[in-house]
Design a protein around this motif. Structure first.
Motif, PDB file in Angstrom:
ATOM      1  N   ILE A 148      -4.743  13.557  -1.592  1.00 10.47           N
ATOM      2  CA  ILE A 148      -3.719  14.362  -2.263  1.00 10.47           C
ATOM      3  C   ILE A 148      -4.400  15.114  -3.395  1.00 10.47           C
ATOM      4  N   THR A 149      -4.345  16.439  -3.358  1.00  9.61           N
ATOM      5  CA  THR A 149      -5.151  17.239  -4.274  1.00  9.61           C
ATOM      6  C   THR A 149      -4.309  18.228  -5.081  1.00  9.61           C
ATOM      7  N   PRO A 150      -4.831  18.692  -6.228  1.00  9.79           N
ATOM      8  CA  PRO A 150      -4.087  19.581  -7.129  1.00  9.79           C
ATOM      9  C   PRO A 150      -4.331  21.051  -6.824  1.00  9.79           C
ATOM     10  N   TRP A 151      -3.633  21.903  -7.589  1.00 12.75           N
ATOM     11  CA  TRP A 151      -3.732  23.344  -7.371  1.00 12.75           C
ATOM     12  C   TRP A 151      -4.844  23.997  -8.174  1.00 12.75           C
ATOM     13  N   ASN A 152      -5.384  23.331  -9.191  1.00  7.92           N
ATOM     14  CA  ASN A 152      -6.269  24.055 -10.113  1.00  7.92           C
ATOM     15  C   ASN A 152      -7.680  24.262  -9.560  1.00  7.92           C
ATOM     16  N   TYR A 153      -8.137  23.389  -8.671  1.00  2.88           N
ATOM     17  CA  TYR A 153      -9.376  23.631  -7.915  1.00  2.88           C
ATOM     18  C   TYR A 153      -9.026  23.421  -6.448  1.00  2.88           C
ATOM     19  N   ASP A 220      -0.088   2.123   7.423  1.00  2.00           N
ATOM     20  CA  ASP A 220      -1.287   2.339   8.233  1.00  2.00           C
ATOM     21  C   ASP A 220      -2.386   3.092   7.495  1.00  2.00           C
ATOM     22  N   VAL A 221      -2.133   3.454   6.250  1.00  2.00           N
ATOM     23  CA  VAL A 221      -3.151   4.112   5.422  1.00  2.00           C
ATOM     24  C   VAL A 221      -3.969   3.034   4.703  1.00  2.00           C
ATOM     25  N   ASP A 222      -5.288   3.159   4.792  1.00  2.00           N
ATOM     26  CA  ASP A 222      -6.175   2.142   4.227  1.00  2.00           C
ATOM     27  C   ASP A 222      -6.660   2.473   2.821  1.00  2.00           C
ATOM     28  N   ALA A 223      -6.591   3.744   2.430  1.00  2.00           N
ATOM     29  CA  ALA A 223      -7.030   4.131   1.095  1.00  2.00           C
ATOM     30  C   ALA A 223      -6.379   5.447   0.715  1.00  2.00           C
ATOM     31  N   VAL A 224      -6.225   5.656  -0.585  1.00  2.00           N
ATOM     32  CA  VAL A 224      -5.637   6.890  -1.113  1.00  2.00           C
ATOM     33  C   VAL A 224      -6.550   7.429  -2.207  1.00  2.00           C
ATOM     34  N   SER A 225      -6.871   8.715  -2.108  1.00  2.00           N
ATOM     35  CA  SER A 225      -7.621   9.398  -3.165  1.00  2.00           C
ATOM     36  C   SER A 225      -6.765  10.536  -3.687  1.00  2.00           C
ATOM     37  N   PHE A 226      -6.517  10.517  -5.000  1.00  2.00           N
ATOM     38  CA  PHE A 226      -5.599  11.463  -5.633  1.00  2.00           C
ATOM     39  C   PHE A 226      -6.269  12.108  -6.831  1.00  2.00           C
ATOM     40  N   THR A 227      -6.007  13.399  -7.028  1.00  2.00           N
ATOM     41  CA  THR A 227      -6.354  14.075  -8.273  1.00  2.00           C
ATOM     42  C   THR A 227      -5.129  14.850  -8.748  1.00  2.00           C
ATOM     43  N   GLY A 228      -4.788  14.673 -10.032  1.00  2.00           N
ATOM     44  CA  GLY A 228      -3.626  15.354 -10.586  1.00  2.00           C
ATOM     45  C   GLY A 228      -3.279  14.782 -11.937  1.00  2.00           C
ATOM     46  N   SER A 229      -2.032  14.891 -12.314  1.00  2.00           N
ATOM     47  CA  SER A 229      -1.613  14.440 -13.635  1.00  2.00           C
ATOM     48  C   SER A 229      -1.618  12.922 -13.731  1.00  2.00           C
ATOM     49  N   THR A 230      -1.689  12.434 -14.968  1.00  2.00           N
ATOM     50  CA  THR A 230      -1.682  10.992 -15.189  1.00  2.00           C
ATOM     51  C   THR A 230      -0.354  10.382 -14.759  1.00  2.00           C
ATOM     52  N   ALA A 231       0.748  11.076 -15.005  1.00  2.00           N
ATOM     53  CA  ALA A 231       2.056  10.536 -14.638  1.00  2.00           C
ATOM     54  C   ALA A 231       2.178  10.357 -13.132  1.00  2.00           C
ATOM     55  N   VAL A 232       1.801  11.384 -12.373  1.00  2.00           N
ATOM     56  CA  VAL A 232       1.906  11.289 -10.917  1.00  2.00           C
ATOM     57  C   VAL A 232       0.858  10.322 -10.375  1.00  2.00           C
ATOM     58  N   GLY A 233      -0.350  10.359 -10.924  1.00  2.00           N
ATOM     59  CA  GLY A 233      -1.398   9.452 -10.467  1.00  2.00           C
ATOM     60  C   GLY A 233      -1.026   7.996 -10.654  1.00  2.00           C
ATOM     61  N   THR A 234      -0.376   7.690 -11.758  1.00  2.00           N
ATOM     62  CA  THR A 234       0.070   6.318 -11.998  1.00  2.00           C
ATOM     63  C   THR A 234       1.065   5.894 -10.934  1.00  2.00           C
ATOM     64  N   SER A 235       1.966   6.793 -10.568  1.00  2.00           N
ATOM     65  CA  SER A 235       2.946   6.497  -9.523  1.00  2.00           C
ATOM     66  C   SER A 235       2.264   6.292  -8.177  1.00  2.00           C
ATOM     67  N   VAL A 236       1.304   7.158  -7.859  1.00  2.00           N
ATOM     68  CA  VAL A 236       0.565   7.026  -6.599  1.00  2.00           C
ATOM     69  C   VAL A 236      -0.167   5.688  -6.546  1.00  2.00           C
ATOM     70  N   ALA A 237      -0.814   5.320  -7.643  1.00  2.00           N
ATOM     71  CA  ALA A 237      -1.563   4.058  -7.673  1.00  2.00           C
ATOM     72  C   ALA A 237      -0.641   2.861  -7.464  1.00  2.00           C
ATOM     73  N   GLN A 456      -6.844   6.628 -19.598  1.00  2.00           N
ATOM     74  CA  GLN A 456      -5.803   7.177 -18.735  1.00  2.00           C
ATOM     75  C   GLN A 456      -6.259   8.402 -17.939  1.00  2.00           C
ATOM     76  N   SER A 457      -7.536   8.704 -18.006  1.00  2.00           N
ATOM     77  CA  SER A 457      -8.080   9.779 -17.175  1.00  2.00           C
ATOM     78  C   SER A 457      -8.379   9.320 -15.757  1.00  2.00           C
ATOM     79  N   SER A 458      -8.333   8.031 -15.505  1.00  2.00           N
ATOM     80  CA  SER A 458      -8.772   7.525 -14.210  1.00  2.00           C
ATOM     81  C   SER A 458      -8.206   6.138 -13.975  1.00  2.00           C
ATOM     82  N   THR A 459      -8.116   5.759 -12.708  1.00  2.00           N
ATOM     83  CA  THR A 459      -7.803   4.367 -12.399  1.00  2.00           C
ATOM     84  C   THR A 459      -9.010   3.458 -12.615  1.00  2.00           C
TER      85      THR A 459
END
Length: 483
Positions: A148-153, A220-237, A456-459
């Motif tokens: 799951i990736t962001p719009w800025n890059y 059935d998903v074994d791993a998730v890699s996310f880049t984005g805001s801290t609020a959304v990333g916390t929810s994804v984690a 809070q920049s990363s998990t």
């Protein structure tokens, strides 16, 4: 009429089951529709995951050099389309032509890099504790992964997730940010043209709440890699953690550059200005705080104001130095933080206004903005703005400078400008950031070294890029062989 683009599942381009679409407009001229994309559903996301699961065993058994050859060919295809993709990135996201071209080249280089790295995949051999025994490790793919990736890059970040995931034998379900989904679509077109088997990589556009949530939580998903805001990333984690998926989230930043009297002054101004206003400040590594020693503070404020006022703001395709915000909501967020900073007592030195008039009325343009007399407890010094807004903070010593640099909830990138080797070495040890730089801007990353943040920049689980990117997407099996 703008072209309508499909999602990509199991090797086929097709419409979403929702029969609904959304428009992507040029942020420099919102009268221009760049493309129309599918509003995919959770059922589409599930189909993408099922396709990836079905393809995983065969892809994992494909020899790694063969997988690498497909990535290398993808790089060559992207290279042949570089100018086209550069123009698309500028039209979708608003970067200047130079910034967009650099990002597209980064994606090209990443696929070439991991195409070669695939040839060297392997474990380590260790000395066994007895005769007639071999002891070694063997990396294995995790299985099916969600990205799951962001719009800025919008092409570089998808590339640095996709390429190592595929190189190591994983299959992928991918969701780009809806603000700029088209340029990452080109990665899947290139992979298909390069011969990637059907189902190995799947592309689904749509909302985060609908598609992103399904990708993060599916059993059935074994791993998730996310880049984005801290609020959304916390929810994804949290969603990923429910069934112990491996998870990696790279999130926000409030990145400082510490300017010391020993540093080259002109270099300091250029480093801070480029880091603060490049890519319209829409980077998680952007310089948001200039922490400046009092001996050069007033001179620095004058110089950085001159730098900001010298920038030509406009359409990135027309030679401007700084482009627009990507969406109206992002622009509104920046303007709101400017109002907050004024209310908190910071001095607005320059900028702070939405640009209007000829060439601006149909775009999301804001002036490069500099605040002085900022203290560390102000919101403008603590919270991520994600726009071209710089807070300049005075300090009286190196020690105070590092204390202020660390006095935030984030810890992604940090730099110092100094010619004092003691200060430089101490800064690398003292600063609480995943990336520490000396006499360099906070933005800009080499693709072959780890990238990630603290706090809070990363998990704080796995880093991205280089060998660290391969580590995230593999599990290590230890093998004992007696003979």
């Amino acid at each position: 009429m703008s072209a309508e683009y499909d999602i990509y599942i199991d090797g086929e381009w097709k419409a979403s089951e929702s029969d609904e679409t959304f428009e992507v407009r040029n942020p420099a001229d919102t009268t221009e529709v760049v493309g129309v994309y599918q509003s995919a559903t959770s059922d589409d996301a599930e189909a993408a995951i099922e396709s990836a699961v079905d393809a995983q065993e065969e892809w994992a058994s494909t020899p790694a050099p063969e997988r690498g050859s497909i990535l290398s060919e993808t790089s060559a295809i992207l290279q042949s389309r570089k100018e086209e993709l550069t123009e698309l990135l500028t039209a979708e996201e608003g970067k200047t032509h130079g910034e967009a071209g650099g990002e597209v080249q980064r994606a090209i280089d990443i696929f070439r890099y991991y195409g070669e790295k695939a040839r060297d995949l392997g474990g380590t051999v260790k000395s066994a504790g007895a005769e007639n025994k071999q002891l070694y490790t063997k990396p294995e793919p995790l299985g099916t992964v969600s990205l799951i990736t962001p719009w800025n890059y919008p092409i570089a970040i998808p590339a640095w997730k996709l390429a190592p995931a595929l190189a190591t034998g994983n299959t992928v379900a991918f969701k780009p940010a809806s603000a700029a989904p088209g340029v990452s679509r080109a990665l899947f077109e290139a992979l298909e043209e390069a011969g990637l088997p059907a189902g190995v990589a799947n592309y689904v556009t749509g909302s985060g709440s609908e598609v992103g949530s399904a990708l993060a939580s599916h059993e059935d998903v074994d791993a998730v890699s996310f880049t984005g805001s801290t609020a959304v990333g916390t929810s994804v984690a949290r969603q990923a953690a429910e069934d112990l998926k491996r998870v990696q989230c790279e999130m926000g930043g409030k990145n400082p550059t510490v300017v010391m009297p020993s540093g080259d002054f002109e270099t300091a101004v250029d480093i801070v200005g480029n880091g603060a206003f490049g890519v319209t400040g829409q980077a998680c590594t952007a310089c948001s705080r200039a922490i400046v020693h009092e001996d050069v503070y007033e001179e620095f404020v004058d110089a950085i104001v001159d730098y900001a006022e010298s920038l030509d703001v406009g359409d990135g395709s027309a030679g401007a130095d700084m482009g627009p915000h990507v969406t109206e909501s992002e622009l509104d967020g920046t303007l709101e933080y400017i109002d907050v900073a004024v209310a908190d007592g910071a001095t607005l030195e320059t900028g702070g206004e939405r640009l209007t008039g000829d060439g601006y009325d149909d775009g999301y343009f804001v002036e490069p903005t500099v605040f002085s007399d900022v203290t560390s407890e102000m919101r403008i010094a603590q919270e991520e703005v994600f726009g071209p807004v710089l807070a300049v903070i005075p300090v009286s010593s190196y020690e105070e400078g590092v204390e202020v640099a660390n006095d935030v909830d984030y810890g992604l990138s940090a730099s110092i400008v100094t010619q004092d080797m003691t200060e430089a070495k101490r800064f690398v040890d003292d600063v609480e950031a995943g990336v520490a730089k000396v006499n360099e801007k906070t933005t800009g990353l080499e693709l072959h070294v780890p990238f990630g943040g603290y706090k809070q920049s990363s998990t704080n689980t796995y880093r991205e890029q280089g060998d660290a990117g391969l580590d995230f997407f593999t599990s290590t099996k230890t093998v004992y062989e007696n003979y």
